[in-house]
Design a protein around this motif. Structure first.
Motif, PDB file in Angstrom:
ATOM      1  N   SER A 198      38.676  48.562  42.815  1.00 27.60           N
ATOM      2  CA  SER A 198      39.792  49.340  42.275  1.00 27.60           C
ATOM      3  C   SER A 198      39.362  50.752  41.876  1.00 27.60           C
ATOM      4  O   SER A 198      40.170  51.677  41.893  1.00 27.60           O
ATOM      5  CB  SER A 198      40.381  48.629  41.056  1.00 27.60           C
ATOM      6  OG  SER A 198      39.490  48.655  39.956  1.00 27.60           O
ATOM      7  N   LEU A 232      43.574  44.568  36.455  1.00 27.72           N
ATOM      8  CA  LEU A 232      43.022  43.483  37.268  1.00 27.72           C
ATOM      9  C   LEU A 232      43.383  42.110  36.707  1.00 27.72           C
ATOM     10  O   LEU A 232      43.451  41.131  37.449  1.00 27.72           O
ATOM     11  CB  LEU A 232      41.498  43.599  37.343  1.00 27.72           C
ATOM     12  CG  LEU A 232      40.900  44.590  38.333  1.00 27.72           C
ATOM     13  CD1 LEU A 232      39.389  44.573  38.212  1.00 27.72           C
ATOM     14  CD2 LEU A 232      41.327  44.269  39.752  1.00 27.72           C
ATOM     15  N   CYS A 233      43.564  42.046  35.392  1.00 26.17           N
ATOM     16  CA  CYS A 233      43.861  40.763  34.753  1.00 26.17           C
ATOM     17  C   CYS A 233      45.329  40.355  34.926  1.00 26.17           C
ATOM     18  O   CYS A 233      45.674  39.190  34.708  1.00 26.17           O
ATOM     19  CB  CYS A 233      43.516  40.821  33.262  1.00 26.17           C
ATOM     20  SG  CYS A 233      41.756  41.078  32.962  1.00 26.17           S
ATOM     21  N   PHE A 283      34.079  39.761  38.609  1.00 24.32           N
ATOM     22  CA  PHE A 283      34.956  40.754  37.980  1.00 24.32           C
ATOM     23  C   PHE A 283      34.451  42.165  38.250  1.00 24.32           C
ATOM     24  O   PHE A 283      35.245  43.075  38.519  1.00 24.32           O
ATOM     25  CB  PHE A 283      35.049  40.511  36.471  1.00 24.32           C
ATOM     26  CG  PHE A 283      36.134  41.328  35.821  1.00 24.32           C
ATOM     27  CD1 PHE A 283      37.418  40.827  35.720  1.00 24.32           C
ATOM     28  CD2 PHE A 283      35.871  42.596  35.330  1.00 24.32           C
ATOM     29  CE1 PHE A 283      38.434  41.590  35.140  1.00 24.32           C
ATOM     30  CE2 PHE A 283      36.870  43.365  34.753  1.00 24.32           C
ATOM     31  CZ  PHE A 283      38.158  42.856  34.650  1.00 24.32           C
ATOM     32  N   ALA A 309      35.374  43.220  41.782  1.00 28.43           N
ATOM     33  CA  ALA A 309      36.814  43.502  41.849  1.00 28.43           C
ATOM     34  C   ALA A 309      37.129  44.850  41.220  1.00 28.43           C
ATOM     35  O   ALA A 309      37.947  45.618  41.742  1.00 28.43           O
ATOM     36  CB  ALA A 309      37.585  42.389  41.142  1.00 28.43           C
ATOM     37  N   LEU A 310      36.481  45.156  40.107  1.00 25.32           N
ATOM     38  CA  LEU A 310      36.692  46.447  39.458  1.00 25.32           C
ATOM     39  C   LEU A 310      36.149  47.588  40.316  1.00 25.32           C
ATOM     40  O   LEU A 310      36.757  48.659  40.396  1.00 25.32           O
ATOM     41  CB  LEU A 310      36.032  46.447  38.081  1.00 25.32           C
ATOM     42  CG  LEU A 310      36.223  47.702  37.228  1.00 25.32           C
ATOM     43  CD1 LEU A 310      37.703  47.992  36.993  1.00 25.32           C
ATOM     44  CD2 LEU A 310      35.488  47.557  35.895  1.00 25.32           C
ATOM     45  N   TRP A 314      41.824  39.558  40.058  1.00 27.11           N
ATOM     46  CA  TRP A 314      40.396  39.580  40.322  1.00 27.11           C
ATOM     47  C   TRP A 314      39.839  38.226  40.732  1.00 27.11           C
ATOM     48  O   TRP A 314      38.732  38.137  41.277  1.00 27.11           O
ATOM     49  CB  TRP A 314      39.657  40.061  39.072  1.00 27.11           C
ATOM     50  CG  TRP A 314      39.643  39.069  37.946  1.00 27.11           C
ATOM     51  CD1 TRP A 314      40.633  38.837  37.048  1.00 27.11           C
ATOM     52  CD2 TRP A 314      38.583  38.155  37.639  1.00 27.11           C
ATOM     53  NE1 TRP A 314      40.265  37.848  36.178  1.00 27.11           N
ATOM     54  CE2 TRP A 314      39.008  37.420  36.511  1.00 27.11           C
ATOM     55  CE3 TRP A 314      37.323  37.916  38.179  1.00 27.11           C
ATOM     56  CZ2 TRP A 314      38.211  36.435  35.937  1.00 27.11           C
ATOM     57  CZ3 TRP A 314      36.532  36.945  37.606  1.00 27.11           C
ATOM     58  CH2 TRP A 314      36.973  36.212  36.495  1.00 27.11           C
TER      59      TRP A 314
END
Length: 291
Positions: free
Chosen positions: A244, A131-132, A237, A240-241, A137
């Motif tokens: 995924s 994600l980074c 964050f 966003a995680l 994100w």
């Protein structure tokens, strides 16, 4: 389904900002959860609960949520005090290791630490790092936060039922000496991680926003908006995680195979030869045979 737990109302509200179609879900013991869908990501369902401060209630309600929802993954999201100057207020910490720092042996002239720790699962760690890349994100951040987006740090955190706001106290010195790799300190993550580990090894991750530096100035940092920035960034964050981690829902096969097909009734008419006479035979076909 993903379960996200928080300790404080402000942390819970930051997560709920990302959800739509919210409904209240009441556990039979009275615990309330908000269940909704991540905005613009249909099929990604999240149950959000609040535990209050401390490791004990975090552990109890983690197990309650795990048993109730059987989630694909669980997260604990909120604020933490930073233990390194490199972690600026508002930055996000993904806990690769969660220490429970209060265990030990007390002797006349010293305290010998006997810590427990829980590590982040490899799969979640890989997804969080991905994600980074190219800052994927950050699209989940509030508009005002995108101008000066926070950094994301991966590292150990120290957890105990003490609100640390000093760099000189006995606890601060113990953390520096015995947990020197910890980059943040907070009050719930070890209870959460322990309960998740006991729950059939459900993937679990602690995500924290740095609200202060545990240096005696927490009130000033909160008054300056540090806590608000920290919870918004950590929630962004985490959501966003969650996107995924949670696969899109799949429809059932169009032609399912049945293991025990329904029997078929057949009718045979036999023709007699000579002077014999035979009636119609009616039977049921099972696996190619007539019964």
């Amino acid at each position: 389904m993903i379960v996200i737990l928080t300790a404080l109302d402000v942390e819970q509200n930051a997560v709920l900002e990302h959800l739509i179609d919210l409904e209240m879900y009441e556990h039979d013991k009275g615990t309330l959860f908000d269940v909704g869908t991540i905005a613009e990501h249909p099929g990604h369902r999240v149950a959000v609960g609040i535990t209050g401060a401390g490791t004990t209630t975090a552990a109890a309600l983690t197990e309650r949520a795990r048993a109730e929802f059987s989630p694909a993954a669980m997260m604990f999201v909120g604020v933490a005090g930073g233990l390194r100057q490199k972690t600026a207020v508002g930055d996000v910490v993904v806990a690769t290791k969660v220490y429970s720092y209060q265990g030990g042996r007390s002797e006349d002239d010293r305290f010998l630490v006997r810590p427990r720790s829980w590590e982040l699962s490899h799969r979640v760690d890989q997804l969080a790092h991905r994600l980074c890349r190219r800052h994927q994100w950050r699209g989940f951040l509030p508009d005002h936060a995108r101008a000066t987006p926070p950094d994301v740090h991966f590292g150990a955190i120290a957890v105990g039922d003490v609100l640390l706001d000093s760099t000189r106290s006995d606890l601060a010195q113990r953390l520096h000496t015995s947990y020197n790799d910890a980059i943040a300190v907070e009050m719930e993550g070890s209870g959460f991680a322990h309960a998740a580990a006991l729950g059939d090894q459900v993937p679990a991750v602690v995500i924290r926003g740095i609200s202060d530096h545990a240096d005696g100035h927490k009130a000033d940092a909160d008054h300056a908006g540090g806590q608000a920035r920290a919870v918004a960034n950590a929630a962004a964050f985490a959501v966003a995680l969650a996107v995924s981690l949670e696969p899109e829902s799949r429809s059932a096969p169009e032609d399912p195979v049945t293991s025990d097909p329904a029997p078929t009734t057949i009718t045979n008419t036999l023709v007699a030869r000579g002077n014999a006479h035979v009636e119609n035979q009616i039977g049921t076909q099972f696996n190619g045979g007539l019964r």
